[in-house]
Design a protein around this motif. Structure first.
Motif, PDB file in Angstrom:
ATOM      1  N   ARG A  40       0.844  -1.194   0.000  1.00  0.00           N
ATOM      2  CA  ARG A  40       0.000   0.000   0.000  1.00  0.00           C
ATOM      3  C   ARG A  40       0.874   1.237   0.000  1.00  0.00           C
ATOM      4  O   ARG A  40       1.890   1.278   0.679  1.00  0.00           O
ATOM      5  CB  ARG A  40      -0.921   0.006   1.208  1.00  0.00           C
ATOM      6  CG  ARG A  40      -1.965  -1.077   1.139  1.00  0.00           C
ATOM      7  CD  ARG A  40      -2.898  -1.009   2.290  1.00  0.00           C
ATOM      8  NE  ARG A  40      -3.868  -2.104   2.215  1.00  0.00           N
ATOM      9  CZ  ARG A  40      -4.647  -2.451   3.213  1.00  0.00           C
ATOM     10  NH1 ARG A  40      -4.600  -1.797   4.356  1.00  0.00           N
ATOM     11  NH2 ARG A  40      -5.493  -3.450   3.078  1.00  0.00           N
ATOM     12  N   ALA A  41       0.458   2.217  -0.779  1.00  0.00           N
ATOM     13  CA  ALA A  41       1.244   3.448  -0.867  1.00  0.00           C
ATOM     14  C   ALA A  41       0.301   4.637  -1.026  1.00  0.00           C
ATOM     15  O   ALA A  41      -0.817   4.506  -1.516  1.00  0.00           O
ATOM     16  CB  ALA A  41       2.197   3.373  -2.061  1.00  0.00           C
ATOM     17  N   LEU A  42       0.783   5.776  -0.614  1.00  0.00           N
ATOM     18  CA  LEU A  42       0.028   7.017  -0.730  1.00  0.00           C
ATOM     19  C   LEU A  42       1.020   8.124  -1.042  1.00  0.00           C
ATOM     20  O   LEU A  42       2.064   8.222  -0.406  1.00  0.00           O
ATOM     21  CB  LEU A  42      -0.705   7.333   0.584  1.00  0.00           C
ATOM     22  CG  LEU A  42      -1.395   8.679   0.671  1.00  0.00           C
ATOM     23  CD1 LEU A  42      -2.628   8.685  -0.224  1.00  0.00           C
ATOM     24  CD2 LEU A  42      -1.786   8.981   2.095  1.00  0.00           C
ATOM     25  N   SER A  43       0.689   8.924  -2.024  1.00  0.00           N
ATOM     26  CA  SER A  43       1.526  10.079  -2.354  1.00  0.00           C
ATOM     27  C   SER A  43       0.706  11.347  -2.161  1.00  0.00           C
ATOM     28  O   SER A  43      -0.476  11.387  -2.512  1.00  0.00           O
ATOM     29  CB  SER A  43       1.998  10.006  -3.808  1.00  0.00           C
ATOM     30  OG  SER A  43       2.813   8.877  -3.999  1.00  0.00           O
ATOM     31  N   VAL A  44       1.343  12.361  -1.614  1.00  0.00           N
ATOM     32  CA  VAL A  44       0.681  13.651  -1.412  1.00  0.00           C
ATOM     33  C   VAL A  44       1.532  14.708  -2.102  1.00  0.00           C
ATOM     34  O   VAL A  44       2.743  14.774  -1.891  1.00  0.00           O
ATOM     35  CB  VAL A  44       0.553  13.976   0.098  1.00  0.00           C
ATOM     36  CG1 VAL A  44      -0.033  15.362   0.295  1.00  0.00           C
ATOM     37  CG2 VAL A  44      -0.268  12.917   0.793  1.00  0.00           C
TER      38      VAL A  44
END
Length: 56
Positions: A40-44
């Motif tokens: 799982r990954a999240l970029s902001v």
């Protein structure tokens, strides 16, 4: 659960998942990427009023 999240942030770990997105473990982010594991990954991205990207 809170301690686990804190530990993952401090060590830069990601949550490994299988094809149905169920958690199966944790691993250091770069190792997971280099070994081609699903995770799982999240970029902001933060932009200023001129549309310039704020470096992270």
């Amino acid at each position: 659960m809170q301690n686990r999240k804190k530990n993952m942030i401090e060590t830069n770990d990601v949550l490994l998942v299988h094809e149905q997105d169920q958690p199966i473990g944790e691993m250091e982010k770069l190792d997971a990427q280099y070994q081609d594991h699903l995770h799982r990954a999240l970029s902001v991205f933060i932009l200023n009023e001129q549309g310039e990207l704020l470096p992270q």
